[in-house]
Enzyme design. Structure first.
Site, PDB file in Angstrom:
ATOM      1  N   THR A 205       0.848  -1.201   0.000  1.00 21.83           N
ATOM      2  CA  THR A 205       0.000   0.000   0.000  1.00 21.83           C
ATOM      3  C   THR A 205       0.881   1.247   0.000  1.00 21.83           C
ATOM      4  OG1 THR A 205      -1.787  -1.081   1.154  1.00 21.83           O
ATOM      5  CG2 THR A 205      -1.574   1.275   1.570  1.00 21.83           C
ATOM      6  N   ASP A 236      -8.592  -0.926   5.863  1.00 24.95           N
ATOM      7  CA  ASP A 236      -8.495   0.284   6.685  1.00 24.95           C
ATOM      8  C   ASP A 236      -8.152   1.527   5.871  1.00 24.95           C
ATOM      9  OD1 ASP A 236      -5.961  -1.032   6.183  1.00 24.95           O
ATOM     10  OD2 ASP A 236      -5.050   0.500   7.457  1.00 24.95           O
TER      11      ASP A 236
HETATM   12  N1  ASP Z   1      -3.944  -1.907   4.873  1.00 27.22           N
HETATM   13  C1  ASP Z   1      -4.218  -2.454   3.574  1.00 27.22           C
HETATM   14  C2  ASP Z   1      -5.504  -3.247   3.629  1.00 27.22           C
HETATM   15  O1  ASP Z   1      -5.696  -3.988   4.569  1.00 27.22           O
HETATM   16  C3  ASP Z   1      -3.138  -3.323   3.080  1.00 27.22           C
HETATM   17  C4  ASP Z   1      -1.761  -2.798   3.237  1.00 27.22           C
HETATM   18  O2  ASP Z   1      -1.527  -1.783   3.859  1.00 27.22           O
HETATM   19  O3  ASP Z   1      -0.848  -3.392   2.676  1.00 27.22           O
HETATM   20  O4  ASP Z   1      -6.266  -3.166   2.717  1.00 27.22           O
END
Ligand code: ASP
Length: 339
Positions: A205, A236
Site C-alpha cells: 500500500t 483500513d
Molecule cells: N492496509 C491495507 C488493507 O488492509 C493493506 C496494506 O496496507 O498493505 O487493505
C-alpha cells in the site's frame, strides 16, 4: 519627519519579520510503500534499486510542491499519484487481485486544517483513487463513496476512467494463484490462509503525510487491499481514523498493514488522540499504538506520521517498511529494512 521615519522603520521591520517567519516555517514530507515481513535476501539488488528510486522520485516530487509554497494536500496527491502509476506498489497499477481476479481499490485523504476528509472504496475503474478521494472531499457533501456510486461520481467530475485490466500485472496474477493453491491445501475457502501468510509477504500500500509552509498537515493512503480478499472487502486504507488521519493540532498519519487489525485498533486516530489527550509526543504515541496496542492484538504493519513541528515518525512492527522522508532540516532518507 522623525515620526514618519519611526513608523516607516516599524513597517519595514514587521514585514521583514513576517517574511522571515514564513521562510522559517518547517516543511516536511514522509511516505510509505507498504510494510511486511520480508528478508533482505528475498529482494534482488535490481528490484531494491527500482523500489528505492521510485520512492525517491515520489518524495522529491511531493517535497518540491511544498518548497514552492504549495499545499500539503497537493504534495500528498502528487506523491501518491506517482506511486499509483508504478507497478511496483499495491496501489493503482500493480494492485493485488481479489478472490475473483479483479482489482478493487481503496483510497482516502484528510486535510488537517479543517478536518475535511474524502474516501473511495472498492472502485474498479478510477485511474487515480487518490484523486477521486480528494474530489469526494472537495466536491461532494460526503466523506466516503463506494463501488459503482464512487465511479459514477468520479466520472461526473471528469476524472480519468479506465478498464479494470489497466491495473493488472503478471506478478499479482502469480501471487493470487499461489495464495489460492495454499487455500486449497488448507481447505480454507474463507481466505484465512492468506491472512496468515504474512511471512515473506510485502503488502505494498502507499501513503504520504506532509506539512506545508502554512503549518497545514495532510495525509493520504491508496491501496489495492489484500490478495485474495473477498469481493466487496474494504480495508483500513479508506477509513478515516484507521488508515488515514490529519489534524493540525496533533499530527497526520497514514497506515499500512493488515487492515482488519488497523480498523479495530483505530490506529491513525489513536495516535492523534494519545497526543491530544495524554500529551504524548508523536514518537511515544506511535510506539504505544504500533508496538503495544496493535501488536498485542496480533496486527502487523506500520505507520508514517508527521506532527505540526515537522517531527517525523516511521514506526512498524514488521521486519520492513518501504519508506522515505525529508524533514525540515532537509535530511532525506529512503529505507526498506530495520528501524
Ligand atoms: N492496509 C491495507 C488493507 O488492509 C493493506 C496494506 O496496507 O498493505 O487493505
Amino acid at each position: 519627519m522623525c515620526k514618519i521615519f519611526f513608523f516607516l522603520s516599524l513597517f519595514v521591520a514587521i514585514n521583514f519579520s513576517s517574511v522571515l517567519g514564513q521562510q522559517d516555517k518547517p516543511i516536511a514530507l514522509a511516505l510509505h510503500g507498504g510494510a511486511g515481513n520480508i528478508l533482505p535476501e528475498s529482494i534482488d539488488k535490481a528490484s531494491e534499486k527500482a523500489y528505492l528510486s521510485k520512492l525517491e522520485e515520489a518524495l522529491d516530487a511531493g517535497y518540491s510542491v511544498l518548497e514552492a509554497g504549495g499545499s500539503s494536500l497537493d504534495a500528498v496527491v502528487t506523491a501518491i499519484y506517482i506511486l499509483e502509476q508504478s507497478p511496483l506498489f499495491n496501489a493503482g497499477i500493480g494492485s493485488v487481485l481479489n478472490a475473483d481476479g479483479k482489482c478493487e481499490l481503496d483510497a482516502s485523504i484528510m486535510n488537517g486544517n479543517n478536518l475535511a476528509a474524502g474516501a473511495v472504496a472498492g472502485v474498479r475503474r478510477v485511474k487515480s483513487p487518490i484523486a477521486a478521494a480528494r474530489a469526494v472531499m472537495e466536491r461532494s457533501s460526503h466523506v466516503m463513496l463506494s463501488g459503482e456510486g464512487a465511479e459514477l461520481f468520479a466520472a461526473s467530475q471528469k476524472l480519468e476512467m479506465v478498464e479494470n485490466d489497466y491495473f493488472y500485472t503478471e506478478k499479482r496474477k502469480e501471487s493470487l494463484k499461489k495464495v489460492k493453491e495454499k487455500e486449497k491445501e488448507n481447505d480454507d475457502n474463507e481466505g484465512r490462509g492468506r491472512l496468515n501468510e504474512s511471512n515473506n509477504y510485502k503488502f505494498g500500500t502507499v501513503g504520504v503525510v506532509a506539512l506545508d509552509k502554512n503549518g497545514d498537515l495532510a495525509a493520504g493512503t491508496s491501496t489495492g487491499g489484500m490478495t485474495n480478499k473477498r469481493f466487496g472487502r474494504i480495508g483500513d486504507s479508506p477509513i478515516i481514523g484507521a488508515g488515514t488521519y490529519a489534524d493540525n493540532q496533533t499530527c497526520a498519519v497514514s497506515s499500512t498493514g493488515h487492515g482488519e487489525f488497523f480498523i479495530r485498533a483505530v490506529v491513525a486516530y489513536r495516535i492523534a488522540a494519545l497526543m491530544e489527550y495524554k500529551g504524548l509526543s508523536l514518537q511515544e504515541a506511535a510506539d504505544e499504538v504500533i508496538h503495544k496496542k496493535l501488536k498485542n492484538m496480533g496486527g502487523e504493519g506500520g505507520i508514517i506520521a508527521i506532527d505540526k513541528e515537522g517531527n517525523i515518525s516511521l514506526t512498524f512492527n514488521t521486519s520492513a517498511m518501504f519508506r522515505a522522508y525529508r524533514n525540515h532540516k532537509g535530511k532525506k532518507e529512503i529505507l526498506i529494512f530495520g528501524e
